[in-house]
Design a protein around this motif. Structure first.
Motif, PDB file in Angstrom:
ATOM      1  N   VAL A   1      34.573  23.163  43.735  1.00 46.79           N
ATOM      2  CA  VAL A   1      33.271  23.415  44.344  1.00 46.79           C
ATOM      3  C   VAL A   1      32.220  23.510  43.241  1.00 46.79           C
ATOM      4  CG1 VAL A   1      31.896  25.012  45.736  1.00 46.79           C
ATOM      5  CG2 VAL A   1      34.312  24.640  46.272  1.00 46.79           C
ATOM      6  N   PRO A   2      31.112  22.814  43.347  1.00 44.83           N
ATOM      7  CA  PRO A   2      30.082  22.854  42.295  1.00 44.83           C
ATOM      8  C   PRO A   2      29.415  24.230  42.211  1.00 44.83           C
ATOM      9  CG  PRO A   2      29.255  21.674  44.212  1.00 44.83           C
ATOM     10  CD  PRO A   2      30.697  21.945  44.471  1.00 44.83           C
ATOM     11  N   ILE A   3      28.970  24.576  40.984  1.00 41.71           N
ATOM     12  CA  ILE A   3      28.192  25.798  40.784  1.00 41.71           C
ATOM     13  C   ILE A   3      26.726  25.400  40.867  1.00 41.71           C
ATOM     14  CG2 ILE A   3      27.639  27.676  39.207  1.00 41.71           C
ATOM     15  CD1 ILE A   3      30.368  27.235  37.908  1.00 41.71           C
ATOM     16  N   LEU A   4      26.080  25.797  41.929  1.00 45.43           N
ATOM     17  CA  LEU A   4      24.696  25.405  42.170  1.00 45.43           C
ATOM     18  C   LEU A   4      23.783  26.600  41.943  1.00 45.43           C
ATOM     19  CD1 LEU A   4      25.146  23.267  45.423  1.00 45.43           C
ATOM     20  CD2 LEU A   4      24.918  22.446  43.069  1.00 45.43           C
ATOM     21  N   VAL A   5      22.828  26.400  41.044  1.00 43.19           N
ATOM     22  CA  VAL A   5      21.786  27.396  40.831  1.00 43.19           C
ATOM     23  C   VAL A   5      20.485  26.722  41.234  1.00 43.19           C
ATOM     24  CG1 VAL A   5      20.609  28.888  39.198  1.00 43.19           C
ATOM     25  CG2 VAL A   5      23.054  28.464  38.954  1.00 43.19           C
ATOM     26  N   GLY A   6      20.011  27.072  42.390  1.00 43.96           N
ATOM     27  CA  GLY A   6      18.918  26.310  42.975  1.00 43.96           C
ATOM     28  C   GLY A   6      19.457  24.962  43.409  1.00 43.96           C
ATOM     29  N   ASN A   7      18.847  23.890  42.901  1.00 43.34           N
ATOM     30  CA  ASN A   7      19.351  22.546  43.186  1.00 43.34           C
ATOM     31  C   ASN A   7      20.028  21.939  41.959  1.00 43.34           C
ATOM     32  OD1 ASN A   7      18.421  22.497  45.835  1.00 43.34           O
ATOM     33  ND2 ASN A   7      16.349  21.886  45.193  1.00 43.34           N
TER      34      ASN A   7
ATOM     35  N   GLU B   1      33.009  39.953  31.053  1.00 44.52           N
ATOM     36  CA  GLU B   1      34.162  40.807  31.357  1.00 44.52           C
ATOM     37  C   GLU B   1      34.170  41.198  32.830  1.00 44.52           C
ATOM     38  OE1 GLU B   1      37.702  42.561  30.626  1.00 44.52           O
ATOM     39  OE2 GLU B   1      36.518  41.302  29.268  1.00 44.52           O
ATOM     40  N   THR B   2      32.995  41.507  33.340  1.00 42.54           N
ATOM     41  CA  THR B   2      32.906  41.859  34.770  1.00 42.54           C
ATOM     42  C   THR B   2      33.316  40.673  35.635  1.00 42.54           C
ATOM     43  OG1 THR B   2      31.109  43.407  34.298  1.00 42.54           O
ATOM     44  CG2 THR B   2      31.380  42.684  36.586  1.00 42.54           C
ATOM     45  N   LEU B   3      32.840  39.462  35.258  1.00 43.34           N
ATOM     46  CA  LEU B   3      33.213  38.250  35.993  1.00 43.34           C
ATOM     47  C   LEU B   3      34.702  38.038  35.927  1.00 43.34           C
ATOM     48  CD1 LEU B   3      32.471  35.680  37.548  1.00 43.34           C
ATOM     49  CD2 LEU B   3      32.041  34.568  35.331  1.00 43.34           C
ATOM     50  N   LYS B   4      35.276  38.247  34.740  1.00 47.66           N
ATOM     51  CA  LYS B   4      36.710  38.045  34.574  1.00 47.66           C
ATOM     52  C   LYS B   4      37.497  38.991  35.456  1.00 47.66           C
ATOM     53  CE  LYS B   4      40.326  37.836  31.057  1.00 47.66           C
ATOM     54  NZ  LYS B   4      40.644  37.964  29.606  1.00 47.66           N
TER      55      LYS B   4
ATOM     56  N   GLU C   1      29.154  35.151  42.148  1.00 49.90           N
ATOM     57  CA  GLU C   1      29.417  35.946  40.947  1.00 49.90           C
ATOM     58  C   GLU C   1      29.110  35.161  39.681  1.00 49.90           C
ATOM     59  OE1 GLU C   1      30.254  39.133  40.952  1.00 49.90           O
ATOM     60  OE2 GLU C   1      30.218  39.139  43.157  1.00 49.90           O
ATOM     61  N   VAL C   2      29.477  33.880  39.689  1.00 47.54           N
ATOM     62  CA  VAL C   2      29.207  33.032  38.519  1.00 47.54           C
ATOM     63  C   VAL C   2      27.712  32.868  38.327  1.00 47.54           C
ATOM     64  CG1 VAL C   2      29.510  30.734  37.530  1.00 47.54           C
ATOM     65  CG2 VAL C   2      31.417  31.839  38.687  1.00 47.54           C
ATOM     66  N   GLU C   3      26.982  32.711  39.422  1.00 48.73           N
ATOM     67  CA  GLU C   3      25.530  32.575  39.352  1.00 48.73           C
ATOM     68  C   GLU C   3      24.897  33.829  38.715  1.00 48.73           C
ATOM     69  OE1 GLU C   3      21.709  31.693  42.306  1.00 48.73           O
ATOM     70  OE2 GLU C   3      23.759  31.668  43.105  1.00 48.73           O
ATOM     71  N   LEU C   4      25.414  35.010  39.095  1.00 49.06           N
ATOM     72  CA  LEU C   4      24.926  36.247  38.487  1.00 49.06           C
ATOM     73  C   LEU C   4      25.234  36.276  36.990  1.00 49.06           C
ATOM     74  CD1 LEU C   4      25.981  38.849  41.216  1.00 49.06           C
ATOM     75  CD2 LEU C   4      23.660  38.014  40.727  1.00 49.06           C
TER      76      LEU C   4
ATOM     77  N   SER D   1      39.757  28.361  37.961  1.00 47.05           N
ATOM     78  CA  SER D   1      39.252  27.799  36.703  1.00 47.05           C
ATOM     79  C   SER D   1      37.763  27.577  36.871  1.00 47.05           C
ATOM     80  CB  SER D   1      39.954  26.484  36.365  1.00 47.05           C
ATOM     81  OG  SER D   1      41.312  26.723  36.057  1.00 47.05           O
ATOM     82  N   ILE D   2      36.997  27.891  35.825  1.00 49.60           N
ATOM     83  CA  ILE D   2      35.542  27.720  35.872  1.00 49.60           C
ATOM     84  C   ILE D   2      35.112  26.972  34.619  1.00 49.60           C
ATOM     85  CG2 ILE D   2      33.295  28.875  35.966  1.00 49.60           C
ATOM     86  CD1 ILE D   2      34.685  31.236  37.288  1.00 49.60           C
TER      87      ILE D   2
END
Length: 465
Positions: free
Chosen positions: A133-139, A66-69, A54-57, A84-85
Motif C-alpha cells: 500500500v503506498p504511503i500518501l502524504v497529501g497527493n 522508536e515509537t513507530l517501531k 502512523e508512518v505519516e506522523l 516492511s516500510i
C-alpha cells in the motif's frame, strides 16, 4: 427389462446425483477458498491503512522512529503479520532481510503502484500472501507499506473445509445409491409389468392385468393396456364363437347339398323328393352366398375400398320405402310400426347404402321385439344433420355389452345379433361412418334405441335476380 432400462436408469440417476454433488462441492470449495483469501487481503489492507497514519506522523516528525517501531511490533505480534516500510528515497525503515521481498518491494516502487499483491516462496519454502500500500502524504507518494503473512493458516483452513466436503460426499454416497436404486426400480417396475402383460396378450392370455397405482401417466397407460386386453378378450371369444357358428352354418347346408347330389347320383330319390331337395339346396346356396357377400362387403368397407355414389335424396321417401318393405314381416309377428317422419327431409347420401342400414336396423328391431309389440321409427332434421331413431321393446342389453355391439364377429346371447351372423351392425356402422356420421345405441327399461346421425351435406343454391 431389468437388464436394460433399469440399469440405464440407475446409472443415469447415480451419474446425475454424484455429478451434481461433486460440482456443488467444487463450487462451494472454490467460493470458500476465495472468501478466505479475500478476507486475508482485506485484513492486510485494513492494517496497512492503520499503519499508514502512523508512518505519516513519523514523516511529519510528530512521533519518533522508536515509537513507530513499537507500534509495528505490536501489530505484528497481535495480528500475526509481518511489516516492511520503505520510503521514496529507498530508505528502509523496516525491511525483512530477504532478497525476494526486497526485490519485489523495489519493483512495486518502480511501477509507482498504489496497490499490488503477489505470492512467492521464501527460503524456507513458506508460501506468503503480500499486500503493498503506498504511503500518501497529501497527493505525494512518500513510499510504501508492505504487509505479508504466511498462507499456511489460510490454506490449512481451506484444506480442512475441503476435507469436510469430501467426507460429506462419502457419507452421502450410500444414501444416493439407495435412493437412485429405489427410484429407478419404481420408475421401471410399471414398464416391466406392462411389458409382461403385453407379452401375455400376444400369446393369447388376456387374464393378466397391469396393477394400477397412482394417477400418473404410467397408470393411464396401464389402464389403456387393461382396456385393450379386455376388448381383445371379448373380440377373441367372439371370433372363436363366430368361427364355430359359421362352421356349423356351412356344415349343415353343405351336408344337405352333398346328400342331394349323392341321392341324385345314386338314383334313389323319387321325382318329388328330388325336386324338393334341389329347391332346399338352392336356398342353402343362396344363404351361403349371402354370408360370403356380407364378409366381402365388410372387408371392402373396413379397407375403405367402397366408393359412395352420393346424390340428393329424400330421406322421407327412403325411410317410408324401408317400412313398406318390412311391413309384411312385422305383420307376421303382429308388430305395430309407429312412425314419426318429417316431410321433405333431404340429404346427400348413397341411397343403396343408407337403405341397407335402415333395412338392417328395422329388421333387427322387428326380429328382436316380442310378438304384438311396437316398433318406433323417428326421422328428424337437426341443424345440418339427419337423425333416424329405431326403437323397440325387448330384452335389455347390458351396459358393458353396448361398447362392443358393433364389433366385427361380436355375438352374444344377450346381443341383438344373436340370430344373425354378427356382421349386420358392423356393416351398418362402417357405412354410416363413411358418410361422415355416427351410429349409437342406448338400452334402458326394456327399450332399445339405435340412432343414426349423418350430415345433410346439401349445397345451397343461390338464386340471382
Amino acid at each position: 427389462m431389468m437388464n436394460s432400462t433399469f440399469k440405464k436408469m440407475l446409472v443415469f440417476a447415480l451419474a446425475f446425483s454424484l455429478g451434481s454433488l461433486l460440482c456443488s462441492s467444487l463450487i462451494i470449495g472454490f467460493l470458500l477458498e476465495k472468501k478466505i483469501y479475500d478476507r486475508t487481503q482485506d485484513t492486510l489492507v485494513t492494517k496497512a491503512g492503520e499503519l499508514n497514519k502512523e508512518v505519516e506522523l513519523f514523516l511529519n516528525g510528530e512521533i519518533s522512529k522508536e515509537t513507530l517501531k513499537q507500534t509495528i511490533l505490536l501489530v505484528q505480534e497481535r495480528d500475526h503479520i509481518q511489516v516492511s516500510i520503505m520510503t521514496a528515497g529507498r530508505d528502509s525503515l523496516f525491511v525483512e532481510e530477504n532478497a525476494a521481498v526486497q526485490s519485489w518491494i523495489g519493483d512495486v516502487l518502480n511501477q509507482k503502484a498504489h496497490f499490488a499483491e503477489v505470492t512467492f516462496y521464501k527460503n524456507d519454502e513458506i508460501k506468503m500472501f503480500i499486500v503493498g500500500v503506498p504511503i500518501l502524504v497529501g497527493n505525494e507518494n512518500k513510499g510504501a507499506i508492505f504487509l505479508y503473512t504466511p498462507m499456511k493458516e489460510a490454506e490449512g483452513l481451506v484444506q480442512e473445509i475441503n476435507q469436510m466436503i469430501g467426507l460429506a460426499v462419502l457419507l452421502l454416497f450410500l444414501p444416493i445409491v439407495l435412493i437412485s436404486f429405489f427410484l429407478s426400480k419404481k420408475v421401471t417396475s410399471p414398464i416391466v409389468s406392462m411389458s409382461e402383460t403385453v407379452r401375455n396378450i400376444s400369446k393369447g392370455n388376456f387374464e393378466k392385468q397391469v396393477q394400477l397405482k397412482g394417477k400418473d401417466e404410467f397408470a393411464s397407460l396401464g389402464a389403456a393396456i387393461n382396456s385393450m386386453a379386455d376388448r381383445l378378450a371379448i373380440i377373441e371369444q367372439s371370433r372363436k364363437r363366430f368361427i364355430g357358428e359359421i362352421s356349423h352354418e356351412l356344415r349343415t347346408p353343405l351336408t344337405t347339398i352333398r346328400s342331394t347330389l349323392q341321392g341324385i347320383s345314386d338314383e334313389i330319390l323319387t321325382v318329388d323328393e328330388e325336386e324338393e331337395l334341389i329347391q332346399i339346396s338352392i336356398n342353402e346356396i343362396k344363404r351361403i352366398s349371402q354370408l360370403i357377400d356380407d364378409l366381402a362387403d365388410l372387408s371392402a368397407l373396413e379397407e375403405k375400398a367402397v366408393i359412395l355414389y352420393k346424390q340428393k335424396t329424400s330421406m322421407t321417401d327412403l325411410v317410408e320405402a324401408c317400412i313398406l318393405q318390412l311391413s309384411l314381416q312385422a305383420k307376421q309377428k303382429e308388430i305395430i310400426i309407429e312412425k314419426e317422419i318429417e316431410a321433405e327431409v333431404l340429404a346427400n347420401v348413397d341411397i343403396d347404402r343408407i337403405r341397407q342400414v335402415c333395412i338392417n336396423l328395422l329388421e333387427n328391431a322387428i326380429k328382436h321385439s316380442s310378438p304384438r309389440a311396437t316398433v318406433k321409427i323417428n326421422l328428424i332434421q337437426e341443424n345440418d344433420f339427419i337423425m333416424i331413431n329405431f326403437e323397440n321393446s325387448g330384452d335389455e342389453i347390458p351396459s358393458h355389452i353396448l361398447p362392443f355391439l358393433f364389433d366385427r364377429f361380436f355375438k352374444t346371447d344377450q346381443s341383438r345379433t344373436q340370430k344373425g351372423n354378427g356382421l349386420g351392425l358392423t356393416i351398418a356402422k362402417r357405412i354410416v361412418e363413411l358418410h361422415g356420421g355416427d351410429i349409437s345405441v342406448q338400452s334402458s327399461e326394456g327399450k332399445i334405441r339405435f340412432t343414426v346421425k349423418i350430415p345433410q351435406e346439401l349445397l345451397t343454391i343461390r338464386r340471382i335476380g
